[in-house]
Design a protein around this motif. Sequence first.
Motif, PDB file in Angstrom:
ATOM      1  N   VAL A 112       3.309  -2.516   9.548  1.00 12.55           N
ATOM      2  CA  VAL A 112       2.646  -3.417  10.487  1.00 12.55           C
ATOM      3  C   VAL A 112       4.120  -4.175  11.008  1.00 12.55           C
ATOM      4  N   THR A 113       5.218  -4.361  10.132  1.00 15.90           N
ATOM      5  CA  THR A 113       6.233  -5.024  10.616  1.00 15.90           C
ATOM      6  C   THR A 113       7.008  -3.947  11.670  1.00 15.90           C
ATOM      7  N   VAL A 114       7.136  -2.693  11.392  1.00 19.72           N
ATOM      8  CA  VAL A 114       7.704  -1.872  12.523  1.00 19.72           C
ATOM      9  C   VAL A 114       6.825  -1.869  13.888  1.00 19.72           C
ATOM     10  N   ALA A 159      -7.068   0.126 -14.303  1.00 15.33           N
ATOM     11  CA  ALA A 159      -6.729  -1.231 -13.970  1.00 15.33           C
ATOM     12  C   ALA A 159      -5.266  -1.096 -13.517  1.00 15.33           C
ATOM     13  N   GLU A 160      -4.329  -0.877 -14.275  1.00 19.91           N
ATOM     14  CA  GLU A 160      -2.949  -0.856 -14.116  1.00 19.91           C
ATOM     15  C   GLU A 160      -2.734   0.063 -12.757  1.00 19.91           C
ATOM     16  N   ILE A 161      -3.348   1.289 -12.786  1.00 23.78           N
ATOM     17  CA  ILE A 161      -2.982   2.161 -11.670  1.00 23.78           C
ATOM     18  C   ILE A 161      -3.813   1.653 -10.553  1.00 23.78           C
ATOM     19  N   MET A 162      -4.880   1.048 -10.630  1.00 28.78           N
ATOM     20  CA  MET A 162      -5.293   0.213  -9.362  1.00 28.78           C
ATOM     21  C   MET A 162      -4.355  -0.942  -8.695  1.00 28.78           C
ATOM     22  N   VAL A 163      -4.006  -1.510  -9.745  1.00 31.08           N
ATOM     23  CA  VAL A 163      -2.978  -2.794  -9.327  1.00 31.08           C
ATOM     24  C   VAL A 163      -1.769  -2.342  -8.676  1.00 31.08           C
ATOM     25  N   ALA A 164      -1.065  -1.151  -9.308  1.00 26.90           N
ATOM     26  CA  ALA A 164       0.026  -0.573  -8.736  1.00 26.90           C
ATOM     27  C   ALA A 164      -0.426   0.264  -7.291  1.00 26.90           C
ATOM     28  N   THR A 165      -1.368   0.651  -7.227  1.00 27.14           N
ATOM     29  CA  THR A 165      -1.728   1.279  -5.938  1.00 27.14           C
ATOM     30  C   THR A 165      -1.924   0.552  -4.825  1.00 27.14           C
ATOM     31  N   MET A 166      -2.898  -0.636  -5.323  1.00 30.48           N
ATOM     32  CA  MET A 166      -2.859  -1.518  -4.343  1.00 30.48           C
ATOM     33  C   MET A 166      -1.598  -2.255  -3.853  1.00 30.48           C
ATOM     34  N   ALA A 167      -0.569  -2.538  -4.851  1.00 36.52           N
ATOM     35  CA  ALA A 167       0.525  -2.916  -4.463  1.00 36.52           C
ATOM     36  C   ALA A 167       1.435  -2.188  -3.726  1.00 36.52           C
ATOM     37  N   GLU A 168       1.439  -0.967  -3.674  1.00 37.57           N
ATOM     38  CA  GLU A 168       2.150   0.163  -2.929  1.00 37.57           C
ATOM     39  C   GLU A 168       1.491   0.281  -1.594  1.00 37.57           C
ATOM     40  N   VAL A 169       0.206   0.407  -1.632  1.00 42.96           N
ATOM     41  CA  VAL A 169      -0.550   0.316  -0.288  1.00 42.96           C
ATOM     42  C   VAL A 169      -0.044  -0.991   0.480  1.00 42.96           C
ATOM     43  N   THR A 170      -0.094  -2.210  -0.085  1.00 41.01           N
ATOM     44  CA  THR A 170      -0.040  -3.484   0.673  1.00 41.01           C
ATOM     45  C   THR A 170       1.417  -3.276   0.988  1.00 41.01           C
ATOM     46  N   ALA A 171       2.422  -2.758   0.283  1.00 38.75           N
ATOM     47  CA  ALA A 171       3.826  -2.817   0.791  1.00 38.75           C
ATOM     48  C   ALA A 171       3.940  -1.879   1.877  1.00 38.75           C
ATOM     49  N   VAL A 172       3.454  -0.539   1.835  1.00 40.50           N
ATOM     50  CA  VAL A 172       3.770   0.373   2.921  1.00 40.50           C
ATOM     51  C   VAL A 172       2.903  -0.251   4.087  1.00 40.50           C
ATOM     52  N   THR A 173       1.731  -0.871   3.900  1.00 44.05           N
ATOM     53  CA  THR A 173       0.998  -1.185   5.335  1.00 44.05           C
ATOM     54  C   THR A 173       1.680  -2.220   5.696  1.00 44.05           C
ATOM     55  N   MET A 174       2.347  -3.255   5.213  1.00 43.76           N
ATOM     56  CA  MET A 174       2.943  -4.310   5.524  1.00 43.76           C
ATOM     57  C   MET A 174       4.384  -3.762   6.302  1.00 43.76           C
ATOM     58  N   ALA A 175       4.981  -2.748   5.663  1.00 41.69           N
ATOM     59  CA  ALA A 175       6.234  -2.252   6.281  1.00 41.69           C
ATOM     60  C   ALA A 175       5.911  -1.522   7.620  1.00 41.69           C
TER      61      ALA A 175
END
Length: 99
Positions: free
Chosen positions: A79-81, A61-77
């Motif tokens: 998208v911003t670019v 569960a912690e890995i999934m949360v961390a992975t989702m947070a990382e994926v979201t951050a990278v995706t948002m970055a």
Amino acid sequence: MKENAVITIISITIIVLNMMMIIVLDIKNAIMMATMAEVTTVTMAEIMVATMAEVTAVTMAEIMVATMAEVTAVTMAEVTVVVKDVAAVGAGCFNLINN
């Protein structure tokens, strides 16, 4: 003479019964020790399996949360670019049209 024989037989009977009682107690103690060892082993195995399952679930569960947070951050970055690039291209086209 008969009294001595009776006393001897009674004494031997008491000694044999005491020896049998000692043997029965030893067998009972051996069975109890084996049973306790088996119960302890099974209980410890079940506790370890349950604990490992819980630790694995929490870790996943912690890995999934961390992975989702990382994926979201990278995706948002990313998208911003892309949005900035599109805005820059749009501004360049606007300047070309107006000039």
